[in-house]
Design a protein around this motif. Structure first.
Motif, short mmCIF file in Angstrom:
data_model
loop_
_atom_site.label_atom_id
_atom_site.label_comp_id
_atom_site.label_asym_id
_atom_site.label_seq_id
_atom_site.Cartn_x
_atom_site.Cartn_y
_atom_site.Cartn_z
N GLU A 213 0.83 -1.20 0.00
CA GLU A 213 0.00 0.00 0.00
C GLU A 213 0.87 1.26 0.00
O GLU A 213 0.58 2.22 -0.72
CB GLU A 213 -0.91 -0.01 1.23
N GLU A 216 2.31 1.62 -3.33
CA GLU A 216 1.28 2.11 -4.25
C GLU A 216 1.03 3.59 -4.04
O GLU A 216 0.91 4.35 -5.01
CB GLU A 216 -0.02 1.32 -4.03
N HIS A 217 0.98 4.00 -2.75
CA HIS A 217 0.81 5.43 -2.46
C HIS A 217 2.01 6.22 -2.99
O HIS A 217 1.84 7.31 -3.54
CB HIS A 217 0.67 5.65 -0.96
N ARG A 220 1.72 6.42 -6.69
CA ARG A 220 0.65 7.35 -7.06
C ARG A 220 1.10 8.78 -6.82
O ARG A 220 0.81 9.67 -7.63
CB ARG A 220 -0.61 7.03 -6.24
#
Length: 596
Positions: A213, A216-217, A220
């Motif tokens: 996560e 992914e953050h 992003r």
């Protein structure tokens, strides 16, 4: 005749007397009888001696057997078929509560306590009834406040007799109990460890999930920041291009120098953004290499030419040892150029003015080409030579920050080289400069050797002028810059501020070409492209996607949506004109179906 045997003489005397002469006809018979008596006596004496000797040996062996049995740790009990004890031998370590000699005459089933007595009775009855030939019994007794464990084996000897062999198995039982306890303890330990391992695995899974996560953050965030930074950079670099090209008038020397600084700073910032985004793509496995065969010397000459202005500015001399022919390379041409660009940029940045940089290309062993870039810079301590290939590592933070480094270029170069199946390293000594090298595999197909092209970038024809172009862009600054660029070729422009408006104007105006920004209000540029490509009467108008999301994946998305081409922001004026040249047809080839 002479009778020698005393028994025969007595019998003859009793029959004939002392004076009577024995008849002659009896002499042969009596001689045979006399010899028989003598032989019988001899045989009897021999038998007596044998019996005497056998009895002595038997007594000896019997005595030895009794001694062995007496010393034997097991207790041997002879019983009749009622269980009556006839004899006991052995039992040196049996530890009974009654002496073995006191057992004689008692029934074995009457000696122990009630529960054990039943076991012996059942065993004796089974053997007596010939149900079983051997019966094993295990039982325990408490003696001297200590539990003792015994094993009794009963078996038949003859018709009316049997034997019981009793063994003390306390040590074995104690060991078995300890082993069972150890086994239980081990099972509990394994259960605890398994539970701990399960908890650790769960924590690891949660940590991995958290890392995924977080990654992914991070990706992003990098993607978003890349887009947001590229958008203003598009204007900065684009306007610098327009000013440097002197499309709107001459610049004085100071203005030209300022424009150059703006352009260089913008390019530097763009390179940092690109490197960070590439590192993120490699971490997530999103980066893929485009495979093609090409001559590596082309990359070296082109990269040196690209950096010629920086080289001249610092008065550096580049010594090139690059063969005119090298084996072909299979790999991603743009990524290989990025590797060389990073190494050369570092060499220029850390080299003192008017020093030398040496670029060497050679065929190494085991099917590799070795490229090395040597400088006369400050050098790198030996204990830091592995660390410099880590992300954001700097040998001298103050100095490297002043020179514009953040520690990304070498880390990215290492990743790209390894993705190509090669390796990278450095040879350096403080105060004596550094030599950065990397190995790239040679392609299996080397049917021919490529000749180096030192000409640099191709010239643009800029033949396409005065055409109708639809520009879909919601950012005022970028829109103004694009309009200024298009005005250089006297194109007429229709403007759309969002995706819906772009679709309507494209259908109603039927322009010669569409510059489609990807991120726009209402519907984005890719969705607008899909809608236009789905229209049956919509002509095959070239659509060039303009996006601040760089990379091959972004390009693939654009082409998959129906775009003809893809330009990443910041858009350079030469790149824009080259794209227009590729996709705008000449006047005589314009379809007559297009609306005015």
């Amino acid at each position: 005749m002479s009778v020698t045997h005393s028994l025969l003489r007595r019998q003859l005397k009793r029959f004939f007397g002392d004076t009577v002469e024995i008849p002659t006809e009896w002499h042969g018979f009596l001689e045979v009888v006399n010899n028989a008596y003598i032989e019988f006596d001899e045989d009897r004496e021999t038998l007596e001696r044998s019996l005497e000797l056998s009895s002595s040996e038997l007594l000896q062996k019997n005595s030895e057997m009794r001694a062995v049995l007496q010393a034997f740790p097991d207790l041997f009990i002879w019983l009749d078929d009622t269980g009556k004890i006839l004899d006991c031998k052995g039992g040196g370590t049996t530890e009974l509560y009654i002496s073995p000699k006191d057992l004689i005459g008692k029934r074995i089933q009457d000696v122990p306590e009630q529960g054990i007595s039943v076991k012996f009775s059942d065993a004796i009855n089974d053997i007596k009834a010939e149900k079983r030939f051997v019966v094993n019994i295990e039982y325990s007794m408490r003696l001297k406040d200590v539990d003792r464990y015994y094993e009794a084996r009963l078996l038949r000897l003859r018709q009316n007799q049997m034997i019981a062999i009793i063994r003390n198995i306390t040590e074995r039982k104690t060991a078995e109990t300890a082993l069972a306890a150890e086994h239980d303890s081990l099972e509990k330990t394994v259960e605890v460890r398994t539970s701990e391992l399960r908890d650790s695995l769960q924590q690891l899974e949660e940590a991995n999930l958290f890392l995924e996560e977080a990654n992914e953050h991070k990706n992003r965030f990098l993607s978003t920041m890349s887009h947001e930074l590229r958008t203003p950079l598009n204007a900065i670099i684009g306007y610098a291009d327009l000013l440097d090209g002197k499309f709107f008038g001459e610049l004085n020397d100071i203005q030209s120098a300022y424009v150059k600084k703006i352009d260089d700073s913008g390019e530097h910032l763009l390179a940092l953004i690109t490197d960070l985004l590439d590192l993120a793509r490699i971490d997530t496995g999103e980066m893929e290499l485009e495979s093609e065969n090409f001559p590596f010397q082309d990359i070296l000459f082109r990269t040196i030419d690209m950096l010629s202005s920086q080289i001249l500015k610092r008065g550096i001399k580049v010594v090139k040892q690059i063969p005119s022919t090298l084996p072909m390379i299979t790999g991603d041409k743009r990524k290989c150029m990025q590797i060389v660009l990073n190494l050369l940029t570092n060499a220029i940045k850390f080299s003192p003015p008017r020093s030398k940089i040496r670029v060497i290309a050679e065929v190494a062993e085991n099917g590799f080409i070795r490229i090395s870039v040597g400088d006369q810079g400050p050098g790198i301590p030996f204990d830091q030579q592995d660390d410099i290939f880590r992300e954001f590592y700097q040998v001298d933070r103050v100095r490297d920050a002043e020179l514009g480094g953040v520690g990304v270029g070498l880390a990215l170069s290492r990743r790209l080289v390894e993705m190509h199946g090669g390796s990278i390293g450095v040879e350096s000594e403080p105060g004596k400069g550094s030599v950065f090298w990397f190995l790239i595999p040679i392609t299996n197909d080397n049917s021919g050797l490529a000749i180096a092209d030192e000409s640099g970038e191709a010239n643009l024809s800029l033949e396409s002028v005065g055409r109708h172009i639809l520009v879909a862009e919601d950012n005022d600054v970028n829109l103004s810059m694009i309009l200024d660029m298009l005005s250089m070729q006297k194109h007429s422009v229709t403007i759309a501020r969002n995706g819906e408006e772009a679709v309507k104007l494209a259908i109603s105006k039927s322009p010669d070409l569409i510059l489609m920004d990807v991120r726009m209000p209402k519907i984005d540029g890719l969705e607008a492209t899909r809608i236009l490509r789905a229209e049956p009467d919509f002509p095959d108008i070239p659509i060039i996607a303009l996006t601040a999301s760089a990379g091959e994946k972004s390009r693939e998305k654009s082409l998959h949506a129906g775009c003809t081409d893809h330009l990443s922001k910041p858009v350079r004026i030469k790149e824009l004109f080259a794209a227009l040249d590729r996709h705008l047809k000449k006047d005589e080839e314009v379809p007559i179906s297009r609306k005015p």
